[in-house]
Design an enzyme around this catalytic site. Structure first.
Site, short mmCIF file in Angstrom:
data_model
loop_
_atom_site.label_atom_id
_atom_site.label_comp_id
_atom_site.label_asym_id
_atom_site.label_seq_id
_atom_site.Cartn_x
_atom_site.Cartn_y
_atom_site.Cartn_z
N LYS A 76 73.72 32.30 29.46
CA LYS A 76 73.76 31.07 30.25
C LYS A 76 74.24 29.93 29.37
O LYS A 76 73.91 29.90 28.16
CB LYS A 76 72.34 30.79 30.77
CG LYS A 76 72.20 29.56 31.66
CD LYS A 76 70.78 29.43 32.20
CE LYS A 76 70.59 28.24 33.11
NZ LYS A 76 69.21 28.15 33.64
N SER A 151 68.82 27.95 38.74
CA SER A 151 69.98 27.37 38.11
C SER A 151 70.82 28.38 37.33
O SER A 151 71.98 28.10 37.04
CB SER A 151 69.54 26.26 37.16
OG SER A 151 68.79 26.79 36.08
N SER A 175 64.38 29.59 37.84
CA SER A 175 65.82 29.73 37.64
C SER A 175 66.30 31.10 37.22
O SER A 175 67.51 31.34 37.19
CB SER A 175 66.30 28.70 36.62
OG SER A 175 66.49 27.49 37.27
N1 GLN Z 1 65.22 25.20 40.98
C1 GLN Z 1 64.29 24.59 40.10
C2 GLN Z 1 64.73 23.20 39.74
O1 GLN Z 1 65.64 22.74 40.32
C3 GLN Z 1 64.09 25.43 38.90
C4 GLN Z 1 65.05 25.19 37.82
C5 GLN Z 1 64.80 26.00 36.62
O2 GLN Z 1 63.96 26.91 36.63
N2 GLN Z 1 65.51 25.68 35.55
O3 GLN Z 1 64.17 22.57 38.92
#
Ligand code: GLN
Length: 477
Positions: A76, A151, A175
């Protein structure tokens, strides 16, 4: 190219002479090149990966390959790799190159994994659809008009789309698990403190954990064995020795499983997801596991608590991106304050700015106690209640997501709808416990969704063993 689903399969084919590693890498590179429309990779390390394939192949044939020899993996774009660009999919880091490698990167390379490229993600890991990237959204490998989740959307889509065997993502509130669910692969967020965060661009430091995406539990075990464990560069990593996860995979026991009633009965839960989840729970009960409903009345507080605490931490972590130390500086900047303002205004995207402002507000004088201080107490309650349930049960089970992949643009202008994507995944990081998403469901249109298991801190051995049992039983080969 054959779709490999585990490192052992790859190894067998290499050692039996059915494929050479260079061809495998080339096959993945071809698959990446064939789908530029999906926008999964921000950068491909083609030449390097091909060169590494030659040397790893020789080591393997000489019986000297590392534990991940033959594994082609993607990172990532918030995990540092020395001498390579890293941007957290943000304009503010445009052109920035890592000065050192993350601990996970070093450990992968030391065991002969081949890093094929860096994957697109939501900017600074903030999002659930990968639409918040400064470099454009990622398309779902099954249908490019759908999102892969976020994400770590690029990392999930790369594995699902057969562009690498495995990948690393980071999970702060879901994420890894949410995109794993939407893409139909395995994704695990380990216990907080299992894996070093050194070299991971911080979003919310008391939540962030790195973890893998794979097709098989064998590969989850192999990768976790390599990347977990103490690190002098991150004092939040536990000193506990790393268990032999691979050996644990074969253990079969009868477990106590609590499924969270408020999740299964949630009005927002898609009926097909609900039905499949119940079917799995019933089958487990029939096999002699204890399966019971448990109440978790704090469910409605999870998402608000998550957003107060993570935005507070983000506002502090992202203060370092000032137009001076890293990456992008607005070309029309004049003087110090103006450089900060212009660079941050033009360097950050809308969602990141929204979170910095929210986080700054909840930490500000006069509001600190009411928001940040208060929510720390709520987090403690969530953690204590969750861990109490885990003294009665080995596992807590929920669907990973309320639904399958949604359309690009469908939730982009509705932050609340987007934040509710995390409703089932934020509990694990709030409590610091591990959570895994297993690809056990598909809807009538063939779109995947996941089944989530959570267990107590540092019980990954048990979590992996039971996950392996579920994969065997509920995934048709
Ligand atoms: N979707 C969640 C957010 O927007 C989780 C993001 C993550 O785990 N980095 O914060």
């Amino acid at each position: 190219m054959k779709q490999y689903s585990s490192l052992n399969e790859v190894r067998k084919d290499i050692l039996d002479g059915r494929i050479v590693l260079r061809e495998l890498v080339q096959g993945y590179l071809d698959n990446i090149a064939a789908r530029p429309d999906l926008n999964i990779f921000l950068e491909v390390f083609g030449e390097e990966a091909l060169a590494a394939a030659e040397s790893v192949q020789q080591k393997m044939l000489a019986g000297k390959g590392g534990r991940l020899a033959g594994m082609v993996i993607a990172l990532k774009d918030n995990i540092c790799y020395k001498g390579h660009k890293v941007s957290a999919s943000s304009r503010i880091l445009e052109g920035f190159q890592s000065l050192y490698s993350a601990t996970v990167t070093e450990r992968l390379l030391a065991e002969d994994a081949i890093i094929i490229g860096r994957t697109n993600c939501d900017e600074f890991a903030m999002g659930s659809s990968n639409e918040n990237s400064a470099y454009g959204p990622v398309g779902h490998p099954i249908n490019p008009d759908l999102v892969p989740g976020g994400s770590s959307g690029g990392s999930a889509a790369a594995v699902a789309g057969n562009m690498c065997l495995a990948s690393l993502g980071s999970d702060t509130g879901g994420s890894i698990r949410q995109p794993a669910s939407l893409c139909g692969i395995i994704g695990i967020k380990p216990t907080y403190g299992r894996i070093s965060r050194h070299g991971l661009i911080a979003y919310a430091s008391s939540f962030d954990q790195i973890g893998p995406f794979t097709h098989s539990m064998e590969d989850v075990a192999a990768i976790l064995e390599v990347i977990s464990g103490p690190d002098n560069f991150d004092s939040t990593v536990s000193q506990r020795p790393v268990p032999d996860y691979s050996a644990a995979l074969g253990v079969r026991k009868k477990y106590r499983i609590g499924y969270i009633r408020e999740c299964i009965e949630n009005p927002g839960l898609n009926p097909e997801v609900k039905q499949r989840t119940i079917e799995i729970l019933d089958a487990l009960r029939n096999e002699g596991h204890t399966v019971e409903a448990v109440d978790f009345p704090l469910l409605d507080y999870l998402v608000p608590a998550y957003y107060v605490l993570t935005t507070a931490e983000a506002s502090s972590n992202l203060a370092r991106f000032d137009g001076i130390h890293y990456g992008y500086r607005d070309p029309e900047s004049m003087g110090i304050d103006n450089t900060y303002t212009r660079s941050r205004t033009h360097g950050f995207g809308a969602e990141v700015k929204r979170r910095i402002m929210l986080g700054t507000f909840v930490l500000s004088a006069g509001y600190y106690d009411a928001y940040y201080g208060h929510t720390q107490k709520v987090r403690k309650l969530i953690r204590e209640n969750t861990r109490k349930l885990l003294t009665d049960f080995d596992f807590l089970a929920t669907p990973t997501t309320t639904n399958v992949a949604f359309g690009k643009g469908q939730k982009a202008n509705d932050p609340i709808a987007m934040y509710l994507e995390d409703i089932f995944t934020v509990q694990a990081p709030l409590a610091g416990i591990p959570g895994i998403s297993l690809p056990l469901g598909k809807n009538s249109e063939g779109l995947p969704f996941g089944f989530q298991l959570m267990s107590d801190v540092f019980t990954e051995e048990k979590l992996l063993a039971f996950s392996a049992e579920l994969m065997e039983k509920f995934v048709s080969k």
